[in-house]
Design an enzyme around this catalytic site. Sequence first.
Site, PDB file in Angstrom:
ATOM      1  N   PHE A  45      -5.297   4.526   0.448  1.00  0.00           N
ATOM      2  CA  PHE A  45      -5.480   4.603  -1.000  1.00  0.00           C
ATOM      3  C   PHE A  45      -4.711   3.456  -1.665  1.00  0.00           C
ATOM      4  O   PHE A  45      -3.733   2.953  -1.113  1.00  0.00           O
ATOM      5  CB  PHE A  45      -4.978   5.939  -1.546  1.00  0.00           C
ATOM      6  CG  PHE A  45      -5.672   7.136  -0.972  1.00  0.00           C
ATOM      7  CD1 PHE A  45      -7.045   7.300  -1.123  1.00  0.00           C
ATOM      8  CD2 PHE A  45      -4.970   8.094  -0.268  1.00  0.00           C
ATOM      9  CE1 PHE A  45      -7.699   8.404  -0.587  1.00  0.00           C
ATOM     10  CE2 PHE A  45      -5.605   9.200   0.271  1.00  0.00           C
ATOM     11  CZ  PHE A  45      -6.978   9.353   0.119  1.00  0.00           C
ATOM     12  N   SER A  46      -5.132   3.065  -2.865  1.00  0.00           N
ATOM     13  CA  SER A  46      -4.390   2.008  -3.546  1.00  0.00           C
ATOM     14  C   SER A  46      -2.936   2.426  -3.758  1.00  0.00           C
ATOM     15  O   SER A  46      -2.031   1.590  -3.701  1.00  0.00           O
ATOM     16  CB  SER A  46      -5.049   1.632  -4.875  1.00  0.00           C
ATOM     17  OG  SER A  46      -5.131   2.746  -5.737  1.00  0.00           O
ATOM     18  N   GLU A  47      -2.705   3.727  -3.985  1.00  0.00           N
ATOM     19  CA  GLU A  47      -1.345   4.256  -3.992  1.00  0.00           C
ATOM     20  C   GLU A  47      -1.326   5.670  -3.434  1.00  0.00           C
ATOM     21  O   GLU A  47      -2.276   6.438  -3.615  1.00  0.00           O
ATOM     22  CB  GLU A  47      -0.738   4.286  -5.406  1.00  0.00           C
ATOM     23  CG  GLU A  47      -0.183   2.956  -5.870  1.00  0.00           C
ATOM     24  CD  GLU A  47      -1.033   2.325  -6.946  1.00  0.00           C
ATOM     25  OE1 GLU A  47      -0.638   1.275  -7.473  1.00  0.00           O
ATOM     26  OE2 GLU A  47      -2.109   2.880  -7.261  1.00  0.00           O
ATOM     27  N   THR A  48      -0.233   5.977  -2.753  1.00  0.00           N
ATOM     28  CA  THR A  48       0.055   7.326  -2.273  1.00  0.00           C
ATOM     29  C   THR A  48       1.416   7.735  -2.796  1.00  0.00           C
ATOM     30  O   THR A  48       2.373   6.952  -2.735  1.00  0.00           O
ATOM     31  CB  THR A  48       0.054   7.389  -0.734  1.00  0.00           C
ATOM     32  OG1 THR A  48      -1.245   7.019  -0.245  1.00  0.00           O
ATOM     33  CG2 THR A  48       0.398   8.787  -0.239  1.00  0.00           C
ATOM     34  N   HIS A  77      -1.215   4.976 -12.481  1.00  0.00           N
ATOM     35  CA  HIS A  77      -2.170   6.019 -12.082  1.00  0.00           C
ATOM     36  C   HIS A  77      -1.509   7.050 -11.171  1.00  0.00           C
ATOM     37  O   HIS A  77      -1.806   8.253 -11.292  1.00  0.00           O
ATOM     38  CB  HIS A  77      -3.457   5.397 -11.527  1.00  0.00           C
ATOM     39  CG  HIS A  77      -3.722   5.521 -10.076  1.00  0.00           C
ATOM     40  ND1 HIS A  77      -3.336   4.563  -9.165  1.00  0.00           N
ATOM     41  CD2 HIS A  77      -4.369   6.483  -9.367  1.00  0.00           C
ATOM     42  CE1 HIS A  77      -3.730   4.938  -7.958  1.00  0.00           C
ATOM     43  NE2 HIS A  77      -4.364   6.092  -8.042  1.00  0.00           N
TER      44      HIS A  77
END
Length: 231
Positions: A45-48, A77
């Site tokens: 994911f782009s961020e976790t 986000h």
Amino acid sequence: MDEIEVVVVRVFTDERGTNGNELGIVTSAPATAGREQEIAAALGFSETVFVDSLDTTAGLAAIRIFTPAAELPFAGHPSVGTAWWLAHERTPVGALVEKAGDVAVSVDLDRDSATIDARAAWTPDFTWHALGTPAEVEALDAFAFTEGQHYAYAWIDEAEGRLRARMFAPAMGIVEDEATGAAAVALTAKLGRALHILQGEGSEITTQPLDGGLVRVGGTVVYDRTIDATL
């Protein structure tokens, strides 16, 4: 190898609950300790987010945020999505404790929306590309950006503060980010006005400058799925 539960939400969806940027949320445990970057890279994911602690009495949750390539002191986000998820699970908090600072949050479950208050100083350094038309933004080749963090935007309606935008961050291991709250915070501070941003495939972000150098950024969040990942 351990089995790790990952909740996936989509942040900054449109009004129908479609699009939005996927966010992986993991409750920290012995199986994740010291492996956060490895897990984030594997999930892709782009961020976790890793929720390290939760104190509903104090109204605080401590979180860490990872892209596939690096840990971030703050990101938009993930903050919006985590705030919504905690409220959705009946463990709401008033602030997220992040490496950059305490991030005040507000959630409206009736509208499936959440906002955070953040500072532009917490955001990464972006290279800004102010283009002439939304079509120019849409025509950009994500793979043409090979380093750094780039944010391209053009006015859809300048009088109304409506923008078309895309973000590319190869330095973070992200070819293209579907919706970027940190960039929205920084751009709002840069332009000095409230914005409604249409980013990526159709994600929607709203912002509002506040007193004291803060920017409020928010949008709609929806639950997507839960993954039992063996990592």
